[in-house]
Design an enzyme around this catalytic site. Structure first.
Site, mmCIF file in Angstrom:
data_model
loop_
_atom_site.group_PDB
_atom_site.id
_atom_site.type_symbol
_atom_site.label_atom_id
_atom_site.label_comp_id
_atom_site.label_asym_id
_atom_site.label_seq_id
_atom_site.Cartn_x
_atom_site.Cartn_y
_atom_site.Cartn_z
ATOM 1 N N SER A 152 0.704 -1.247 -0.254
ATOM 2 C CA SER A 152 -0.057 -0.113 0.005
ATOM 3 C C SER A 152 0.795 1.405 0.029
ATOM 4 O O SER A 152 1.957 1.162 0.679
ATOM 5 C CB SER A 152 -0.848 0.015 1.194
ATOM 6 O OG SER A 152 -1.604 1.210 1.563
ATOM 7 N N TYR A 165 -1.508 -0.188 10.782
ATOM 8 C CA TYR A 165 -1.721 -0.839 9.160
ATOM 9 C C TYR A 165 -0.605 -0.526 8.391
ATOM 10 O O TYR A 165 0.131 -1.240 7.492
ATOM 11 C CB TYR A 165 -2.779 -0.267 8.837
ATOM 12 C CG TYR A 165 -3.158 -0.517 7.261
ATOM 13 C CD1 TYR A 165 -3.498 -1.826 6.634
ATOM 14 C CD2 TYR A 165 -2.991 0.577 6.411
ATOM 15 C CE1 TYR A 165 -3.500 -2.003 5.338
ATOM 16 C CE2 TYR A 165 -3.334 0.298 4.914
ATOM 17 C CZ TYR A 165 -3.620 -0.975 4.487
ATOM 18 O OH TYR A 165 -3.470 -1.205 3.179
#
Length: 266
Positions: A152, A165
């Site tokens: 990501s 995250y």
């Protein structure tokens, strides 16, 4: 003599013989779209995910002869190993591993975050990915295969509430570089795909099913789609075997880099 006549023609490196891709998180979003893209091009696919009913629907939609469903939670190492050991002959020789399963949970800053959610993200995004990769490395080396790890932009760009995250995705990106180094000379290629704003079930999962929050995030943005990422993975997997894309960061045009935060005393 024309230019094309002087140069030797490169071999067609797309799958002339049937190859196999294994995709985690195949029940929705990037994973489902990736299975659909590869099977649509004639590949076999091992589709892995927690939700057996969705895997069954995927098999029905694409045809059972080319899709083998593996229903297990990637956090359950025993179930994962059993599923890989039980792959039928037509699906055992994995040419491309797509480590797509992952999730974000919660949007609170670290000091108000739920520790159980942090642990679940680490178990899913880090431990499970590393475990499956380790299990499949001998086959991938034998096949001179491809590893595509879905990371990501959060691996690079921090934001409020990203905390663990973002940390897990930074691990994925760094592990990919380490694998690339360790697998030097084996012919195995390793690529990290790092998407930005993408409309899948991601925000629904992160917000415990808050559809309004998901709709608000994507409103008017023309975000990345599952099909966009699947097409990118397809391109990476079918490059000539002497080329390796180390890292590929992808954002929608509507998204760019945020400014620095500044706290001002009152």
């Amino acid at each position: 003599m024309i230019e094309s006549a002087r140069r030797p023609r490169r071999a067609d490196h797309t799958a002339r013989m049937t190859k196999t891709v294994l995709v985690t998180g195949a029940t929705s979003g990037f994973g489902r779209a990736t299975v659909e893209r590869f099977v649509g091009a004639g590949w076999r696919a091992v589709a892995c995910g927690r939700r057996a009913e969705r895997l069954d629907a995927l098999v029905a939609a694409l045809g059972g002869s080319r899709v083998h469903p593996c229903a297990f939670d990637v956090r359950d190492e025993g179930a994962m190993r059993a599923a890989i050991a039980a792959l039928p002959d037509g699906f055992r020789d994995v040419d491309v591993l797509v480590n797509n399963a992952g999730l974000a949970l919660g949007t609170a800053p670290a000091q108000r975050a739920d520790l159980a959610q942090w642990k679940q993200m680490i178990d899913t995004n880090v431990t499970a990915l590393a475990t499956l990769t380790h299990i499949l490395l001998p086959r991938l080396i034998e096949r001179r295969g491809v590893i595509v790890n879905v990371s990501s932009v959060a691996a690079t760009y921090p934001y409020v509430g990203g905390n663990v995250y973002g940390g897990t995705k930074a691990f994925v990106s760094q592990l990919s570089l380490g694998l690339r180094s360790d697998l030097h000379g084996t012919g195995v290629r390793v690529t990290t795909i790092e998407p930005g704003l993408a409309e899948t079930e991601f925000t629904l999962v992160r917000t415990s099913g808050d559809q309004a929050a998901s709709d608000a995030l994507y409103a008017g943005t023309s975000p990345i789609t599952g099909e966009d990422v699947a097409e990118t993975i397809w391109w990476v997997a079918n490059l000539p075997p002497h080329l390796n894309v180390n890292r590929l960061e992808v954002m929608p045009v509507s998204q760019s880099f945020a400014g620095f935060q500044i706290h001002r005393a009152k």
